[in-house]
Design a protein around this motif. Structure first.
Motif, PDB file in Angstrom:
ATOM      1  N   PHE A  48       1.208  -1.253   0.038  1.00 21.43           N
ATOM      2  CA  PHE A  48       0.256  -0.117   0.083  1.00 21.43           C
ATOM      3  C   PHE A  48       0.796   1.296   0.093  1.00 21.43           C
ATOM      4  O   PHE A  48       1.630   1.302   1.039  1.00 21.43           O
ATOM      5  N   LEU A  49       0.934   2.067  -1.005  1.00 18.96           N
ATOM      6  CA  LEU A  49       1.604   3.238  -1.106  1.00 18.96           C
ATOM      7  C   LEU A  49       1.178   4.355  -1.532  1.00 18.96           C
ATOM      8  O   LEU A  49      -0.112   4.582  -1.690  1.00 18.96           O
ATOM      9  N   ARG A  50       1.861   5.624  -1.417  1.00 17.80           N
ATOM     10  CA  ARG A  50       1.324   6.886  -1.685  1.00 17.80           C
ATOM     11  C   ARG A  50       1.984   7.603  -2.306  1.00 17.80           C
ATOM     12  O   ARG A  50       3.472   7.357  -2.527  1.00 17.80           O
ATOM     13  N   ASN A  51       1.842   8.734  -2.989  1.00 15.19           N
ATOM     14  CA  ASN A  51       2.505   9.258  -3.914  1.00 15.19           C
ATOM     15  C   ASN A  51       3.161  10.660  -2.975  1.00 15.19           C
ATOM     16  O   ASN A  51       2.792  10.612  -1.858  1.00 15.19           O
ATOM     17  N   SER A  52       3.905  11.313  -3.417  1.00 22.03           N
ATOM     18  CA  SER A  52       4.614  12.461  -2.592  1.00 22.03           C
ATOM     19  C   SER A  52       3.865  13.568  -1.884  1.00 22.03           C
ATOM     20  O   SER A  52       4.191  13.797  -1.017  1.00 22.03           O
ATOM     21  N   LEU A  70      10.594   1.297  -6.259  1.00 19.50           N
ATOM     22  CA  LEU A  70       9.414   2.106  -6.113  1.00 19.50           C
ATOM     23  C   LEU A  70       9.686   3.254  -7.055  1.00 19.50           C
ATOM     24  O   LEU A  70       9.007   3.920  -7.636  1.00 19.50           O
ATOM     25  N   LYS A  71      10.969   3.612  -7.476  1.00 24.23           N
ATOM     26  CA  LYS A  71      11.474   4.678  -8.434  1.00 24.23           C
ATOM     27  C   LYS A  71      10.812   4.160  -9.759  1.00 24.23           C
ATOM     28  O   LYS A  71      10.456   4.985 -10.574  1.00 24.23           O
ATOM     29  N   LYS A  72      11.175   3.082 -10.175  1.00 25.91           N
ATOM     30  CA  LYS A  72      10.875   2.695 -11.581  1.00 25.91           C
ATOM     31  C   LYS A  72       9.454   2.568 -11.583  1.00 25.91           C
ATOM     32  O   LYS A  72       8.915   2.770 -12.766  1.00 25.91           O
ATOM     33  N   LEU A  73       8.594   2.354 -10.550  1.00 28.77           N
ATOM     34  CA  LEU A  73       7.231   1.747 -10.748  1.00 28.77           C
ATOM     35  C   LEU A  73       6.462   3.282 -10.741  1.00 28.77           C
ATOM     36  O   LEU A  73       5.710   3.520 -11.279  1.00 28.77           O
ATOM     37  N   ALA A  74       7.113   4.122 -10.064  1.00 35.13           N
ATOM     38  CA  ALA A  74       6.538   5.798 -10.192  1.00 35.13           C
ATOM     39  C   ALA A  74       6.691   6.162 -11.616  1.00 35.13           C
ATOM     40  O   ALA A  74       5.480   6.792 -12.088  1.00 35.13           O
ATOM     41  N   ILE A  77       3.856   4.257 -13.563  1.00 34.10           N
ATOM     42  CA  ILE A  77       2.212   4.448 -13.354  1.00 34.10           C
ATOM     43  C   ILE A  77       1.674   5.587 -14.401  1.00 34.10           C
ATOM     44  O   ILE A  77       0.578   5.297 -14.744  1.00 34.10           O
ATOM     45  N   PRO A  78       2.023   6.830 -14.434  1.00 35.93           N
ATOM     46  CA  PRO A  78       2.985   7.468 -13.665  1.00 35.93           C
ATOM     47  C   PRO A  78       2.690   8.249 -12.331  1.00 35.93           C
ATOM     48  O   PRO A  78       1.400   8.423 -12.242  1.00 35.93           O
ATOM     49  N   SER A  79       3.524   8.390 -11.516  1.00 37.90           N
ATOM     50  CA  SER A  79       3.180   8.765 -10.339  1.00 37.90           C
ATOM     51  C   SER A  79       4.385   9.714  -9.809  1.00 37.90           C
ATOM     52  O   SER A  79       5.492   9.640 -10.315  1.00 37.90           O
ATOM     53  N   THR A  80       4.337  10.753  -8.889  1.00 35.56           N
ATOM     54  CA  THR A  80       5.506  11.302  -8.477  1.00 35.56           C
ATOM     55  C   THR A  80       6.115  10.289  -7.448  1.00 35.56           C
ATOM     56  O   THR A  80       5.348   9.265  -7.183  1.00 35.56           O
ATOM     57  N   VAL A 160       1.632  -3.295 -15.060  1.00 35.49           N
ATOM     58  CA  VAL A 160       2.954  -2.925 -15.143  1.00 35.49           C
ATOM     59  C   VAL A 160       3.953  -4.254 -15.282  1.00 35.49           C
ATOM     60  O   VAL A 160       3.318  -5.378 -14.862  1.00 35.49           O
ATOM     61  N   GLN A 161       5.081  -3.917 -15.695  1.00 29.36           N
ATOM     62  CA  GLN A 161       5.948  -5.299 -15.782  1.00 29.36           C
ATOM     63  C   GLN A 161       6.837  -4.948 -14.535  1.00 29.36           C
ATOM     64  O   GLN A 161       7.819  -3.771 -14.592  1.00 29.36           O
ATOM     65  N   ILE A 162       6.979  -5.612 -13.399  1.00 28.31           N
ATOM     66  CA  ILE A 162       7.939  -5.359 -12.082  1.00 28.31           C
ATOM     67  C   ILE A 162       9.180  -6.268 -12.210  1.00 28.31           C
ATOM     68  O   ILE A 162       8.642  -7.578 -12.538  1.00 28.31           O
TER      69      ILE A 162
END
Length: 162
Positions: A48-52, A70-74, A77-80, A160-162
């Protein structure tokens, strides 16, 4: 146990086939490996994640054996910048406690605030394993039924591809 009963009831209402297993508390993927039961299927790690800014939340569903960058995932998605959401946010949006994070918490996300992020590698698998909102049980369902459940909840889904 009431948390799990709510999950089982919804799965039955949606005509989703499932198997349930009760076991000792399992807070982490390591705890699951230490259980003295044979369940089968792909255990999923749920983050369970949140953006900046803290104004967007994500539930990431990935194979339990993977590590999430988490950097690649952001970027995907895209996200901060992404970080783990607090226990308070976890409870506010999904009514879950740490160690029991599960897609079944979406039952309580009435406003569809949480976006679901699914790793492509679990798509189409025969059996997926999740906690039914408590960490003393495991529910096993097919990917197709998992997708059926997610569509019923109505949250936005990213692949996404993780």
């Amino acid at each position: 146990m009431e948390e799990a009963l709510t999950v089982y009831k919804l799965l039955e209402e949606l005509d989703i086939q499932y198997k349930k297993y009760e076991h000792a508390p399992a807070y982490t993927m390591e705890d699951i490996k230490d259980l003295d039961i044979s369940i089968g299927g792909e255990y999923c790690k749920n983050l369970f994640l949140r953006n900046s800014k803290g104004n967007q939340h994500y539930l990431v569903v990935v194979s339990g054996s993977k590590t999430v960058d988490l950097k690649k995932l952001a970027r995907e998605i895209p996200s901060t910048r992404l970080s783990f959401a607090s226990d308070e946010r976890l409870y506010k949006y999904l009514k879950l406690k740490p160690g029991s994070v599960s897609p079944f918490g979406l039952i309580y996300d009435f406003d569809h605030h949480v976006e679901v992020v699914i790793d492509q590698d679990i798509v189409g698998l025969d059996l997926l394993c999740f906690h039914p909102n408590i960490n003393t049980a495991t529910v096993v369902i097919s990917y197709d039924d998992f997708y059926k459940y997610l569509k019923n909840r109505g949250n936005e889904i990213h692949y996404v591809q993780i």
